[in-house]
Design an enzyme around this catalytic site. Structure first.
Site, short mmCIF file in Angstrom:
data_model
loop_
_atom_site.label_atom_id
_atom_site.label_comp_id
_atom_site.label_asym_id
_atom_site.label_seq_id
_atom_site.Cartn_x
_atom_site.Cartn_y
_atom_site.Cartn_z
N SER A 191 26.02 2.10 -22.46
CA SER A 191 26.67 0.79 -22.46
C SER A 191 28.01 0.92 -21.75
O SER A 191 28.66 1.97 -21.83
CB SER A 191 26.86 0.36 -23.91
N ARG A 243 -12.27 -24.22 0.52
CA ARG A 243 -11.10 -23.31 0.63
C ARG A 243 -9.88 -24.14 0.27
O ARG A 243 -9.63 -25.18 0.89
CB ARG A 243 -10.94 -22.75 2.04
#
Lengths: 355, 355, 355, 355
Positions: free
Chosen positions: A274, A313
């Site tokens: 951290s 399509r």
């Protein structure tokens, strides 16, 4: 430099997967497209649609062709996909043998089959990783299986269990996924060949022979007909990817919970630091598994929406797959690697099981 | 009167499915839970955990027990599920034989196994409907397969195709779904038995024998261990449901497009009327197929999120399944019926294929 | 070369957006992070936490700092994010003034505030494009508003309408989105400052003064407290992005339907070609609008899941935002540009409205 | 008896909300539809389209009309919605004054406006509950705000914080949601009036006057035009519902985590019991908050997909809203009530903050 998390210069350290990324590398996608075009041309020669020597000559040119990518980019902007221009470029290169190129096929045949070649490579990678993860989980269970931890239901202490019991909820599905992937592969690693409207009419009477020859050349399964509008195989596959990350999301969530101070059943080495609290060891990889699970659990929905593939399509539904599927495979590959890595980093203890 | 679309007094006419609804009917859910409890009690007797006569007496009481539903409701509000109170009620009814009731099991064993009994019935229904729909699609193709319609790609006229080609994009996946459902059924129609923390410890040394006996009694498959935290089978099943509705959503979308004035390739009899324009024949069932496809394509995501099932029972993830899975099965059953109905109502012509 | 659709070498021609991509460019993200660190350091000097000259010296170093990206990548893999290592690098560079660097802040303050600086730029772009699109839609309506087309409801011819009526369903929401974006900007373009656990305790008694000073330096709004665990603003913002693409998805869908042969109400110039059928003019941009709408409609779900941001910082939920939000902004920017482009390319006629 | 979780005989004890359910009660939906029809008829009289006495007579009949629900059900199956048949029934009842009924309107005007009347009631309920929850959260903070608990980031102990800090992540968004709901209400509680194709042409020259009169009668806002194809207001509203449940999902998750044995920062009274482990106190309501958050986070996606509302009325997209929106409002109402309830049941202590 780019900005998606998988290839991002620094976030890629967390989210990226070198091997999966390499499989999706554009150069390799081009190579797959050229392999498809060349296989088609060779097949045309073998079945006699064009003279065999012509086909061979053309195929050799195709196989080593180096397309103009900028032109493909401009063409994709205009046509919605790169194939018409790629074919134009190839024909220019092939010259007099151009009639042995692409004639009778359509763009989707090329792109879908190239996709399945990519998925073939992805699946090999996933298969290896599932196997490797299974081993790692078995090792983990060997090491810590007998450790008594607190069984927790509805996030409350219930009764003590062996760690092996908790871990079986991770390892059993991983084994099942490996089996499922193996059985599903032929239905996604398969040739697409249908011609402009999918009925193979433009391929002539030798259409099925061409398909058979191409599938053999490319190492793909050969379905009885084109599946250009039938995207169920891909959606099912996307579901399996999300099942994999879901399993590992559960594993990650469990490890995060076990690593909490006050529970203390898992220690993770090499955990994240951290910027404000140097004493912390964050369960970064375990959290990542949760993130990737929720990512795929969201994305799978889009692939199911793409099943509504109108008529013969759908540009709209098809392009949605392009946006989603590569990311899902990368997230899955990364998840498997991170889970594997995590197995080596965790130590299991009884913690405060007496609670 | 209630307000979800499936059971709604008037919307139910559109969305509802009498047979699917009957399978999920609460009375039937109670019956399944009691079957599970009785099967467990009988199994305890057979393996000798309790005297066999005691088990038989208790099981007979359980099988015909009529629980106090209001008490179950109050208990669900408090406990998050009805089983603890149901067990209390049963024990009161059983009286002196109460030790042959539920001891060693847990609520999730009852609810999950009751769910799989419900899914067994649902799957039988879906299987019949897939078969019936396959027949209807074959008939439709027999009738109109040779009709030339315009093949359309990217929503633009491409080349003429036979209607059989368009319809194969509907029927081939339906056949595949039937096969997939058949192969997947054992992995969802399976016993859940694990006890409070899933390790069968509270079931004693006869745990596996109890499981085997119960599975045989209930007509369920008998997995080697509890799957209480492994929800992959259910998520995969939800995926299959959405694949089914997705296929039919494509069919519905195609039919809507073919029925447009100006295209005129499909006429639908018995189509919907309008309050303002009596001349219209709206493709109500075809639109419904699209709606149900998008509904399930959304819901499937939630079931994948529920894979992140923390520790040894997640109240949060489990309850999410309860909210989603029944609806998905009903939407799927309705979609199959509507598609079947639509097959009988449509007439296919060449329309303006010359466009 | 990379493989997400936005930056892909050829697909980027279709999906990519140069300006949006530039805003998310990693160099610019670094610049934003350094701006945040420098603003914090200057603020520390101004409120007297550190000597002002020290702060000024340190800030000057920070502002021109060129970080080691490879180190950030390694650190992200380990720590889950780049800030701890970036701070380490900065402190090394600053040397003796290091106590004026980052002390009291946390990684999330840096990353979230850098994100809001990015979103500030994105929002400026979106705002310009909404305005430009509004103008283009007004022009389109000026040109063709009076053309009578067939009003279609439930995909069936209903009654003739003016094209202006159809187009108002595109333009009215676009205008509303512009207004909504303007009003929402302060709630996303806002400072994040909370320190390790969000309560500003490590920032000392001058915390609010530091925040006020930083917000002013950075041109951001200054909320009364940290919002590190309150992600509602971002989720609401993601929703607005999806509303924008949803509106344009409707526009794209309408144009695809109007462009069908047999309907013929719209002609699109510069439409896409086919590799098999040179006569076709595919409505590529209109389909793209549909694709992007469904993409964002899916992604928005993930950002809502990320609201379940446990405790005082969720690595899992936060990282999910990183995977999703940049893509949503790019999809939105592209959609707005494509819609704008489409306005210039379409011609509207009465088609076969007499149907 | 029915089977969705909200009205389910026993699960309804957990998921159901009496007040929200009553608002969606079909009788009330009928009443709203009749109110809309009557308001339209009265407006026709006031603007002079039909004689005022005729309008008054017809409206009085409409207002007390009791429709044949079975006929509406059959009609919905056929027409996709109940309005054409409802209008037929009303006209039969009105007899000679039938020309003052519905003429010029369309089904969507009736259903959408009836929906907004329902949402008006829902919003009043949500508004009250947000206010009540704000008070309860303030009380909770009064009681325990100073208790020191362990701040946890990335699921690891970080630094101690006051409970007030954790709780501010719950209460601040709740207050923001209340404000946002208030500002958003006019854009969802608004009249829909457009006629068959939404352009108000069939309403004649007095269309705007009719709209204005209806809106005033119904207590709704009066937008400048029909929004029949512009579903952004509803999608934005759905987003707000999910923001609310998301905030409370975070609260629920936090409480589950704080209630773990080993953490022990929260005790919940009246928690749920277990069928196997009587000693347990399960955090049922807190888990429910997580479930409802993930439910809505999933559903919101469907409402965004419904934005792709083709042409001048999409049966498919519109019906998707019907499947989703009622559930989202009920989940939100329940979440607010459960969160309120939970506030009264929890006790906060420092637990093992020293960890």
């Amino acid at each position: 430099m780019t900005t998606d998390v998988f290839t991002h210069p620094w976030l890629g350290g967390l989210f990226g997967d070198t091997e999966a990324e390499a499989i999706w590398f554009p150069d390799r996608q081009i190579a797959h497209m050229l392999r498809v075009e060349a296989a088609y041309t060779r097949a045309l020669g073998r079945v006699g649609t064009v003279p065999q020597e012509q086909a061979t000559r053309a195929a050799r040119v195709i196989e080593v062709f180096d397309p103009d990518i900028d032109a493909l980019r401009r063409a994709s902007a205009r046509d919605g996909l790169p194939v018409p221009d790629l074919v134009r470029q190839i024909k220019d290169a092939v010259g007099a043998d151009a009639e042995a190129v692409h004639a009778g096929m359509t763009s989707q045949d090329v792109l879908d089959t190239a996709l399945t070649l990519t998925l073939h490579e992805i699946n090999r990678l996933l298969s290896e990783r599932l196997s490797s993860l299974s081993t790692a989980l078995a090792d983990l269970t060997d090491r810590y299986g007998d450790v008594q931890i607190m069984g927790r239901t509805r996030m409350q202490a219930a009764l003590p269990i062996a760690f092996a019991q908790r871990a079986s909820g991770w390892s059993a599905p991983v084994a099942a996924h490996a089996a499922r992937l193996a059985s599903l592969r032929p239905s996604v690693e398969c040739l697409q060949l249908g011609g402009p409207v999918g009925d193979r009419a433009t391929l002539g009477p030798q259409a099925d022979a061409i398909a058979s020859d191409m599938a053999a050349q490319l190492g793909l399964s050969n379905p009885p007909a084109a599946w250009h509008t039938q995207r169920e195989g891909l959606a099912d596959y996307a579901g399996l990817l999300s099942l994999m990350t879901g399993t590992l999301g559960k594993m990650g969530q469990d490890i995060c919970l076990m690593a909490q101070q006050g529970i203390d059943e898992v220690q993770i080495s090499g955990g994240g630091g951290s910027s404000a609290m140097p004493h912390k060891q964050n369960p970064v990889l375990a959290e990542l598994l949760v993130t990737l699970a929720r990512f795929n659990a969201t994305q799978v929905s889009a692939v199911h929406h793409a099943l509504v593939h109108e008529q013969d399509r759908s540009g709209a539904a098809w392009a949605l797959e392009w946006m989603i599927l590569p990311q899902m495979t990368k997230a899955t590959a990364r998840s498997l690697a991170a889970a594997r890595d995590l197995c080596d980093r965790i130590t299991v203890t009884s913690g405060r099981a007496r609670n």
